[in-house]
Design a protein around this motif. Structure first.
Motif, mmCIF file in Angstrom:
data_model
loop_
_atom_site.group_PDB
_atom_site.id
_atom_site.type_symbol
_atom_site.label_atom_id
_atom_site.label_comp_id
_atom_site.label_asym_id
_atom_site.label_seq_id
_atom_site.Cartn_x
_atom_site.Cartn_y
_atom_site.Cartn_z
ATOM 1 N N LEU A 226 3.574 3.662 2.913
ATOM 2 C CA LEU A 226 3.060 3.977 1.581
ATOM 3 C C LEU A 226 3.375 2.843 0.608
ATOM 4 O O LEU A 226 2.533 2.476 -0.214
ATOM 5 C CB LEU A 226 3.658 5.291 1.075
ATOM 6 N N LYS A 227 4.563 2.291 0.715
ATOM 7 C CA LYS A 227 4.928 1.161 -0.142
ATOM 8 C C LYS A 227 3.948 -0.001 0.058
ATOM 9 O O LYS A 227 3.515 -0.629 -0.906
ATOM 10 C CB LYS A 227 6.357 0.718 0.167
ATOM 11 N N LEU B 122 0.420 0.932 -1.493
ATOM 12 C CA LEU B 122 0.542 1.697 -2.736
ATOM 13 C C LEU B 122 -0.628 1.458 -3.689
ATOM 14 O O LEU B 122 -1.078 2.389 -4.362
ATOM 15 C CB LEU B 122 1.864 1.355 -3.428
ATOM 16 N N ILE C 208 8.782 2.419 -4.315
ATOM 17 C CA ILE C 208 7.497 3.056 -4.631
ATOM 18 C C ILE C 208 7.501 3.581 -6.064
ATOM 19 O O ILE C 208 6.566 3.346 -6.843
ATOM 20 C CB ILE C 208 7.228 4.209 -3.636
ATOM 21 N N ILE D 7 5.214 2.359 -9.395
ATOM 22 C CA ILE D 7 4.358 3.284 -10.137
ATOM 23 C C ILE D 7 4.727 3.266 -11.616
ATOM 24 O O ILE D 7 3.863 3.207 -12.499
ATOM 25 C CB ILE D 7 4.472 4.714 -9.566
#
Length: 219
Positions: A83-84, A87, A124, A128
């Motif tokens: 996911l990182k 992203l 992460i 964001i």
């Protein structure tokens, strides 16, 4: 630096560890997900769910919370590091107002420590919040499943670390799905899983819906 500059920088960060021509894990799946969302249309400021297969397989997510526009970018088999890496395409480019993250389940199964997982989750969250500090972020606890019950203690350590982090970090909340999935004997409720004893059936997602309802107040 303008927001566009941040997004470009974060995209570069996500791929810097890969040499030219090397296949990037989940690259094709991520492209398919993002192309589908753009084709179908989405609202800026939506609530976005992302993470591994427990999110990807939540087919009734929008129907469960109809008053909120929802984007689902779950990609099966992923870890927090995946996911990182992805992203920007999976989260940042959609400009969500809220992000629910389910990662850590596959990480523990792969032998990663809670400390290693938290390092990825912190990165992460930082990315964001750098792009939009007003984004609300929710870390979903790892779930208990019969097929991975032998790693129970490691999952509990991860959930404890997630909860402690959320209590200290502004703009981040902890969502506990672990407790509601346990029976009176303290073990996972077997009837809420499909045959692989890892992924949930509709009854399992009904329990998740009960947990998440407080994060979706009626408008």
């Amino acid at each position: 630096m303008k927001k566009v500059g941040f997004l470009f920088l974060l995209t570069l960060i996500g791929i810097v560890s890969f040499s030219f021509g090397q296949e990037i894990p989940f690259e094709n799946e991520v492209k398919e997900i993002t192309q589908r969302i753009k084709r179908d249309g989405y609202q800026v400021g939506s609530t976005l769910f992302t993470g591994s297969s427990s999110i990807r397989l939540w087919k009734n997510l929008q129907a469960d919370f109809p008053d909120y526009p929802i984007i689902n970018t779950g990609f099966g088999g992923s870890k927090a590091s995946d996911l990182k890496r992805h992203l920007y395409p999976l989260v940042l480019q959609f400009n969500p107002s809220r992000v629910f993250i389910y990662e850590g389940d596959n990480d523990i199964h792969a032998g990663l420590s809670p400390e290693e997982i938290m390092q990825d989750l912190e990165q992460i969250i930082l990315r964001i919040q750098v792009v939009d500090p007003s984004t609300e972020i929710f870390l979903i606890s790892a779930k208990p499943s019969p097929s991975r019950w032998d790693k129970k203690e490691n999952y509990l350590k991860l959930n404890k670390a997630m909860k402690a982090y959320c209590e200290e970090k502004d703009g981040v909340e902890f969502v506990n799905v672990w407790d509601i999935m346990l029976g009176e004997n303290g073990e996972p409720i077997s009837t809420i899983f499909i045959e692989d004893r890892l992924h949930m059936n509709e009854d399992g997602y009904e329990l998740w819906k009960k947990v998440f309802e407080k994060y979706f107040p009626e408008k």
